[in-house]
Design an enzyme around this catalytic site. Structure first.
Site, PDB file in Angstrom:
ATOM      1  N   HIS A   1      16.325  -0.462  -2.232  1.00 22.48           N
ATOM      2  CA  HIS A   1      15.300   0.100  -3.122  1.00 22.48           C
ATOM      3  C   HIS A   1      15.577  -0.271  -4.583  1.00 22.48           C
ATOM      4  CE1 HIS A   1      12.062   3.437  -3.100  1.00 22.48           C
ATOM      5  NE2 HIS A   1      11.881   2.632  -4.140  1.00 22.48           N
TER       6      HIS A   1
ATOM      7  N   THR B   1       8.340  -4.006   0.490  1.00 26.36           N
ATOM      8  CA  THR B   1       8.956  -3.469  -0.732  1.00 26.36           C
ATOM      9  C   THR B   1       8.197  -2.219  -1.167  1.00 26.36           C
ATOM     10  OG1 THR B   1       7.580  -4.899  -2.126  1.00 26.36           O
ATOM     11  CG2 THR B   1       9.774  -5.730  -1.569  1.00 26.36           C
ATOM     12  N   SER B   2       7.458  -1.610  -0.231  1.00 22.52           N
ATOM     13  CA  SER B   2       6.592  -0.489  -0.621  1.00 22.52           C
ATOM     14  C   SER B   2       7.206   0.864  -0.258  1.00 22.52           C
ATOM     15  CB  SER B   2       5.213  -0.681  -0.004  1.00 22.52           C
ATOM     16  OG  SER B   2       4.290   0.167  -0.629  1.00 22.52           O
ATOM     17  N   ARG B   3       7.096   1.264   0.998  1.00 25.58           N
ATOM     18  CA  ARG B   3       7.719   2.499   1.466  1.00 25.58           C
ATOM     19  C   ARG B   3       8.155   2.296   2.915  1.00 25.58           C
ATOM     20  NH1 ARG B   3       8.528   3.675  -2.950  1.00 25.58           N
ATOM     21  NH2 ARG B   3       7.929   5.517  -4.151  1.00 25.58           N
TER      22      ARG B   3
ATOM     23  N   CYS C   1       0.847  -1.192   0.000  1.00 23.44           N
ATOM     24  CA  CYS C   1       0.000   0.000   0.000  1.00 23.44           C
ATOM     25  C   CYS C   1       0.883   1.244   0.000  1.00 23.44           C
ATOM     26  CB  CYS C   1      -0.941  -0.015   1.205  1.00 23.44           C
ATOM     27  SG  CYS C   1      -0.087  -0.072   2.779  1.00 23.44           S
ATOM     28  N   PRO C   2       0.349   2.387  -0.430  1.00 31.08           N
ATOM     29  CA  PRO C   2       1.172   3.600  -0.445  1.00 31.08           C
ATOM     30  C   PRO C   2       1.397   4.146   0.960  1.00 31.08           C
ATOM     31  CG  PRO C   2      -1.034   4.029  -1.331  1.00 31.08           C
ATOM     32  CD  PRO C   2      -1.011   2.603  -0.910  1.00 31.08           C
TER      33      PRO C   2
ATOM     34  N   ASP D   1      13.091  -3.811   1.196  1.00 30.04           N
ATOM     35  CA  ASP D   1      13.706  -3.132   0.044  1.00 30.04           C
ATOM     36  C   ASP D   1      13.656  -1.618   0.259  1.00 30.04           C
ATOM     37  OD1 ASP D   1      14.875  -3.163  -2.647  1.00 30.04           O
ATOM     38  OD2 ASP D   1      12.990  -2.225  -3.269  1.00 30.04           O
TER      39      ASP D   1
ATOM     40  N   GLU E   1      15.961   5.939   4.340  1.00 32.51           N
ATOM     41  CA  GLU E   1      16.799   5.502   3.214  1.00 32.51           C
ATOM     42  C   GLU E   1      17.411   6.655   2.415  1.00 32.51           C
ATOM     43  OE1 GLU E   1      13.757   3.313   0.909  1.00 32.51           O
ATOM     44  OE2 GLU E   1      14.123   4.756  -0.692  1.00 32.51           O
TER      45      GLU E   1
END
Ligand code: NAI
Length: 336
Positions: free
Chosen positions: A297, A234-236, A207-208, A260, A265
């Site tokens: 990322h 692996t999203s945010r 999800c965002p 990720d 980051e």
């Protein structure tokens, strides 16, 4: 058009150049290694368009500099636009365009790679074999077949990921405030978030990041999960409260963690910092766990995705040059 392309790496240059040549070289691309900041915005002097990436910051000051120097288009080579002051862009007459989707499968497949890498201890096994150690102790995995996978967010990436996991023979639970009718046909059941957390062996976030999803996975959420759960993000980075996850790893409550993305980051990813001393103690602690797998990322980083990013970015610019409107403008209704 003259385009100032910020934050370029060699791979950006080659994919953008190839897309420009394929289109008949309509644009002059000026590649800049610098990140876009208040100090570097002046490098866009003489350009009519600026092309930027996820860690470039187009705040009001940067956009005012663009407006003064005649930049009329900011073409993002990303889907996200949280790094742009959209209200200032509208006020200053700078159009903002983006690449809404490039390769959902690239991110979905990387997510699966993390699951397999963690479950079968691939990085550790590879290091052992290189060292002449062929012992299997500590490398015990589990069959994915028959396991329950919880997918948080069944948009483009989540549904692509769910389809792959169904192919492994997994049961898939989903949570999303907007339900995709395709899921019912695939045998994917929507459940409340708490039920997904309690019922999944593997939980994957797609999800965002928004104020509503910031730290969606915190200590309370982890307490609802199955002991030894595998968590993949692996999203945010901001979806996960990382110190809470570190405590859960120490307690064994989380059995495997694949990341990720990471909340801090921006200070780390996309650069070679191997000669620097790591200053982020939370990140350093994560690196000490044998059951944590981190990539910087790179889930989007396939030839297909970079081709699509380059082609869509140039199509945005060409459309703007021809008509004054980009193909994928960031809607002004999104301004909050
Ligand atoms: P999308 O917009 O197609 O799907 C997102 C889904 O999340 C939507 O169905 C939406 O309804 C759902 N959602 C919103 N709030 C939610 C909540 N509170 N709980 C559960 N679901 C919720 O987006 P797409 O293309 O699938 O991308 C998903 C995420 O992946 C993006 O946020 C993006 O940041 C990230 N991403 C990561 C990349 C990487 O290289 N690691 C590359 C590209 C995207």
């Amino acid at each position: 058009m003259q385009i100032a392309v910020f934050s370029t790496k060699p791979y950006d240059q080659s994919f953008l150049t190839a897309a420009n040549v394929a289109a008949g070289s309509p644009h002059a691309l000026h590649f800049l290694e610098a990140r876009l900041t208040a100090d570097t915005a002046v490098l866009a002097e003489g350009a009519q368009a600026v092309c930027a990436f996820v860690n470039d910051r187009a705040d009001a000051g940067v956009l005012a500099q663009f407006a003064r120097s005649g930049v009329r288009l900011l073409a993002l080579r990303s889907a996200g636009f949280n790094n742009v002051d959209l209200a200032a862009a509208r006020r200053l007459g700078v159009t903002v365009a983006r690449v809404p989707a490039y390769s959902p499968r690239a991110v979905a497949e990387h997510t699966v790679a993390m699951i397999l890498g963690l479950n079968r201890h691939i990085p550790r096994a590879h290091a052992r074999v290189r060292d002449g150690n062929f012992a299997l102790d500590g490398l015990l995995g589990f069959d994915l077949h028959g396991r329950t996978v919880g997918v948080v967010g069944t948009g483009r990436i989540g549904i692509a990921f769910a389809r792959i996991m169904l192919g492994f023979g997994c049961k898939v639970l989903a949570h999303d405030p907007v339900q995709d009718p395709a899921c019912a046909g695939l045998g994917i059941g929507y459940v409340p978030l708490d039920a997904l957390l309690a019922g999944s062996d593997i939980i994957s976030l797609h999800c965002p990041l928004s104020p509503a999803t910031h730290h969606l996975i915190d200590a309370a959420a982890i307490a609802r999960m199955r002991p030894g759960v595998m968590l993949i993000n692996t999203s945010r980075g901001g979806l996960v409260d990382t110190p809470a996850v570190v405590e859960a790893l120490k307690a064994g409550a989380i059995g495997h963690l694949g990341l990720d993305v990471y909340e801090e980051e921006a200070d780390l990813f996309f650069e070679d910092l191997s000669d620097h001393l790591l200053q982020d103690d939370v990140f350093a602690r994560l690196l000490t766990f044998p059951n944590v797998l981190i990539t910087g990322h790179q889930a989007f980083f396939t030839a297909e995705a970079l081709t699509a990013i380059a082609e869509t970015t140039l199509a945005n610019i060409s459309a703007f040059a021809a008509t004054g409107q980009a193909l994928h403008e960031v809607s002004t209704e999104r301004v909050v």
